[in-house]
Design a protein around this motif. Structure first.
Motif, PDB file in Angstrom:
ATOM      1  N   LEU A  71       0.831  -1.179   0.050  1.00  0.00           N
ATOM      2  CA  LEU A  71      -0.081  -0.135   0.131  1.00  0.00           C
ATOM      3  C   LEU A  71       1.012   1.295   0.074  1.00  0.00           C
ATOM      4  O   LEU A  71       0.833   1.974   0.782  1.00  0.00           O
ATOM      5  CB  LEU A  71      -0.930   0.121   1.217  1.00  0.00           C
ATOM      6  N   PRO A  72       1.896   1.446  -1.230  1.00  0.00           N
ATOM      7  CA  PRO A  72       2.605   2.638  -1.085  1.00  0.00           C
ATOM      8  C   PRO A  72       1.893   3.994  -1.034  1.00  0.00           C
ATOM      9  O   PRO A  72       2.767   5.026  -0.508  1.00  0.00           O
ATOM     10  CB  PRO A  72       3.492   2.271  -2.459  1.00  0.00           C
ATOM     11  N   ASP A  73       0.752   3.941  -1.523  1.00  0.00           N
ATOM     12  CA  ASP A  73       0.058   5.434  -1.466  1.00  0.00           C
ATOM     13  C   ASP A  73      -0.427   5.519  -0.428  1.00  0.00           C
ATOM     14  O   ASP A  73      -1.165   6.907  -0.302  1.00  0.00           O
ATOM     15  CB  ASP A  73      -0.977   5.351  -2.692  1.00  0.00           C
ATOM     16  N   VAL A  74      -0.513   4.828   0.695  1.00  0.00           N
ATOM     17  CA  VAL A  74      -1.014   5.081   1.965  1.00  0.00           C
ATOM     18  C   VAL A  74      -0.148   5.895   2.918  1.00  0.00           C
ATOM     19  O   VAL A  74       0.917   5.410   3.003  1.00  0.00           O
ATOM     20  CB  VAL A  74      -1.657   3.942   2.762  1.00  0.00           C
ATOM     21  N   PRO A  75      -0.359   7.252   3.112  1.00  0.00           N
ATOM     22  CA  PRO A  75       0.736   8.029   3.869  1.00  0.00           C
ATOM     23  C   PRO A  75       0.648   7.695   5.496  1.00  0.00           C
ATOM     24  O   PRO A  75      -0.349   7.096   6.015  1.00  0.00           O
ATOM     25  CB  PRO A  75       0.334   9.380   3.777  1.00  0.00           C
ATOM     26  N   PHE A  76       1.845   8.095   6.104  1.00  0.00           N
ATOM     27  CA  PHE A  76       1.896   7.922   7.511  1.00  0.00           C
ATOM     28  C   PHE A  76       1.748   6.586   8.164  1.00  0.00           C
ATOM     29  O   PHE A  76       0.971   6.322   9.217  1.00  0.00           O
ATOM     30  CB  PHE A  76       0.969   8.989   8.230  1.00  0.00           C
ATOM     31  N   GLN A  77       2.349   5.474   7.685  1.00  0.00           N
ATOM     32  CA  GLN A  77       2.219   4.384   8.168  1.00  0.00           C
ATOM     33  C   GLN A  77       3.113   4.107   9.354  1.00  0.00           C
ATOM     34  O   GLN A  77       4.152   4.832   9.618  1.00  0.00           O
ATOM     35  CB  GLN A  77       2.815   3.111   6.978  1.00  0.00           C
ATOM     36  N   GLY A  78       2.569   3.185  10.115  1.00  0.00           N
ATOM     37  CA  GLY A  78       3.257   3.198  11.604  1.00  0.00           C
ATOM     38  C   GLY A  78       4.212   2.223  11.627  1.00  0.00           C
ATOM     39  O   GLY A  78       4.781   1.610  10.627  1.00  0.00           O
ATOM     40  N   ASN A  79       4.963   2.182  12.716  1.00  0.00           N
ATOM     41  CA  ASN A  79       6.071   1.435  13.059  1.00  0.00           C
ATOM     42  C   ASN A  79       6.140   0.651  14.582  1.00  0.00           C
ATOM     43  O   ASN A  79       7.047   0.225  14.958  1.00  0.00           O
ATOM     44  CB  ASN A  79       7.612   2.139  12.843  1.00  0.00           C
ATOM     45  N   ILE A  80       5.169   0.816  15.227  1.00  0.00           N
ATOM     46  CA  ILE A  80       5.065   0.239  16.324  1.00  0.00           C
ATOM     47  C   ILE A  80       4.403  -1.241  16.239  1.00  0.00           C
ATOM     48  O   ILE A  80       4.762  -1.891  17.313  1.00  0.00           O
ATOM     49  CB  ILE A  80       4.067   0.833  17.568  1.00  0.00           C
ATOM     50  N   GLY A  81       3.845  -1.489  15.399  1.00  0.00           N
ATOM     51  CA  GLY A  81       3.537  -3.043  15.271  1.00  0.00           C
ATOM     52  C   GLY A  81       4.346  -3.548  14.133  1.00  0.00           C
ATOM     53  O   GLY A  81       5.102  -2.800  13.236  1.00  0.00           O
ATOM     54  N   PRO A  82       4.402  -4.783  14.050  1.00  0.00           N
ATOM     55  CA  PRO A  82       5.307  -5.647  12.965  1.00  0.00           C
ATOM     56  C   PRO A  82       4.679  -5.147  11.646  1.00  0.00           C
ATOM     57  O   PRO A  82       3.724  -4.981  11.240  1.00  0.00           O
ATOM     58  CB  PRO A  82       5.148  -7.064  13.235  1.00  0.00           C
ATOM     59  N   MET A  83       5.622  -5.346  10.800  1.00  0.00           N
ATOM     60  CA  MET A  83       5.583  -4.930   9.500  1.00  0.00           C
ATOM     61  C   MET A  83       4.668  -6.103   8.676  1.00  0.00           C
ATOM     62  O   MET A  83       5.080  -7.439   9.160  1.00  0.00           O
ATOM     63  CB  MET A  83       6.745  -4.628   8.531  1.00  0.00           C
ATOM     64  N   LEU A  84       3.703  -5.922   7.990  1.00  0.00           N
ATOM     65  CA  LEU A  84       2.679  -6.888   7.701  1.00  0.00           C
ATOM     66  C   LEU A  84       3.219  -7.648   6.223  1.00  0.00           C
ATOM     67  O   LEU A  84       2.426  -8.778   5.657  1.00  0.00           O
ATOM     68  CB  LEU A  84       1.169  -6.261   7.380  1.00  0.00           C
ATOM     69  N   ASP A  85       4.178  -7.091   5.620  1.00  0.00           N
ATOM     70  CA  ASP A  85       4.840  -7.807   4.563  1.00  0.00           C
ATOM     71  C   ASP A  85       5.250  -9.227   4.769  1.00  0.00           C
ATOM     72  O   ASP A  85       5.695  -9.364   5.866  1.00  0.00           O
ATOM     73  CB  ASP A  85       6.210  -7.289   3.998  1.00  0.00           C
ATOM     74  N   GLY A  86       4.660  -9.920   3.979  1.00  0.00           N
ATOM     75  CA  GLY A  86       4.826 -11.455   4.241  1.00  0.00           C
ATOM     76  C   GLY A  86       4.021 -12.117   5.199  1.00  0.00           C
ATOM     77  O   GLY A  86       4.259 -13.503   5.453  1.00  0.00           O
ATOM     78  N   VAL A  87       3.114 -11.658   5.698  1.00  0.00           N
ATOM     79  CA  VAL A  87       2.179 -12.062   6.784  1.00  0.00           C
ATOM     80  C   VAL A  87       1.416 -13.288   6.390  1.00  0.00           C
ATOM     81  O   VAL A  87       1.179 -14.189   7.003  1.00  0.00           O
ATOM     82  CB  VAL A  87       1.169 -11.094   7.446  1.00  0.00           C
ATOM     83  N   GLY A  88       1.083 -13.309   4.934  1.00  0.00           N
ATOM     84  CA  GLY A  88       0.326 -14.621   4.534  1.00  0.00           C
ATOM     85  C   GLY A  88       1.139 -15.717   4.309  1.00  0.00           C
ATOM     86  O   GLY A  88       0.767 -16.672   4.081  1.00  0.00           O
ATOM     87  N   ASP A  89       2.665 -15.491   4.732  1.00  0.00           N
ATOM     88  CA  ASP A  89       3.260 -16.722   4.546  1.00  0.00           C
ATOM     89  C   ASP A  89       3.526 -17.214   6.119  1.00  0.00           C
ATOM     90  O   ASP A  89       3.914 -18.377   6.307  1.00  0.00           O
ATOM     91  CB  ASP A  89       4.597 -16.630   3.975  1.00  0.00           C
ATOM     92  N   ARG A  90       3.545 -16.408   6.814  1.00  0.00           N
ATOM     93  CA  ARG A  90       3.684 -16.422   8.468  1.00  0.00           C
ATOM     94  C   ARG A  90       2.414 -17.145   9.037  1.00  0.00           C
ATOM     95  O   ARG A  90       2.679 -17.987  10.061  1.00  0.00           O
ATOM     96  CB  ARG A  90       4.143 -15.411   8.986  1.00  0.00           C
ATOM     97  N   TRP A  91       1.350 -16.872   8.627  1.00  0.00           N
ATOM     98  CA  TRP A  91       0.266 -17.227   9.522  1.00  0.00           C
ATOM     99  C   TRP A  91      -0.766 -17.648   8.185  1.00  0.00           C
ATOM    100  O   TRP A  91      -0.781 -17.249   7.211  1.00  0.00           O
ATOM    101  CB  TRP A  91      -0.503 -16.168  10.331  1.00  0.00           C
ATOM    102  N   ASN A  92      -1.600 -18.745   8.787  1.00  0.00           N
ATOM    103  CA  ASN A  92      -2.657 -19.293   7.767  1.00  0.00           C
ATOM    104  C   ASN A  92      -3.950 -18.399   8.007  1.00  0.00           C
ATOM    105  O   ASN A  92      -4.126 -17.479   8.897  1.00  0.00           O
ATOM    106  CB  ASN A  92      -2.888 -20.603   8.036  1.00  0.00           C
ATOM    107  N   GLU A  93      -5.157 -18.599   7.266  1.00  0.00           N
ATOM    108  CA  GLU A  93      -6.131 -17.920   7.239  1.00  0.00           C
ATOM    109  C   GLU A  93      -6.825 -17.783   8.619  1.00  0.00           C
ATOM    110  O   GLU A  93      -7.157 -16.762   9.070  1.00  0.00           O
ATOM    111  CB  GLU A  93      -6.955 -18.331   6.027  1.00  0.00           C
ATOM    112  N   ALA A  94      -7.022 -19.016   9.267  1.00  0.00           N
ATOM    113  CA  ALA A  94      -7.615 -19.243  10.476  1.00  0.00           C
ATOM    114  C   ALA A  94      -6.888 -18.513  11.509  1.00  0.00           C
ATOM    115  O   ALA A  94      -7.615 -17.746  12.533  1.00  0.00           O
ATOM    116  CB  ALA A  94      -7.665 -20.662  10.884  1.00  0.00           C
TER     117      ALA A  94
END
Length: 159
Positions: A71-94
């Protein structure tokens, strides 16, 4: 005749499931690790709508705490939670559904909001504002919005 009766029965069942009520927040079934195996709506989520919920301040506003390179067009992204890149590989849908619904079931000490929770909140009481809510609260997101966010998150794979 038997074939037409079978087809009619199947179409009635399909129509009934399309009209099924979403799972109420208090009826969500979490496993021991906080995952929610069953869809909250019985309907597939829409990844495009999930990206909107994730990035809009008036909805989930997940980007207030998390960064999402998709989501590169979304400004002011935070940094207190983990980055969500690759989250679909780390956790399953459930697991993702459980984390978005009520992250405290998976991570008890997390500061992440419980997006589909309505009760059992620790409330500061009336001493601070004189306007503390009584009883269950409305969930922050609807069941379909949860499904939409999960549909978007599962698309975030490592390259």
């Amino acid at each position: 005749m038997k074939l037409s009766t079978t087809l009619l029965t199947l179409s009635v069942l399909a129509a009934g499931s399309a009209l099924a009520e979403p799972v109420a927040p208090s009826d969500v079934q979490f496993d021991d690790y906080g995952a929610v195996a069953e869809s909250l709506t019985g309907q597939p989520g829409d990844p495009a709508k999930g990206a909107e919920v994730l990035s809009k301040r008036s909805l989930g506003n997940c980007v207030a705490c998390h960064q999402v390179s998709a989501l590169p067009d979304v400004p002011f992204q935070g940094n207190i939670g983990p980055m969500l890149d690759g989250v679909g590989d780390r956790w399953n849908e459930a697991e993702l559904r459980g984390i978005v619904s009520d992250a405290k079931k998976t991570y008890p000490g997390t500061m992440m909001p419980s997006y589909y929770r309505v009760d059992d909140y620790v409330r500061p009481g009336n001493a601070f504002t004189g306007k503390a809510a009584e009883g269950p609260l409305d969930p922050l997101l609807t069941a379909q919005q949860i499904e939409d966010v999960v549909a978007f998150l599962v698309t975030l794979k490592d390259q």
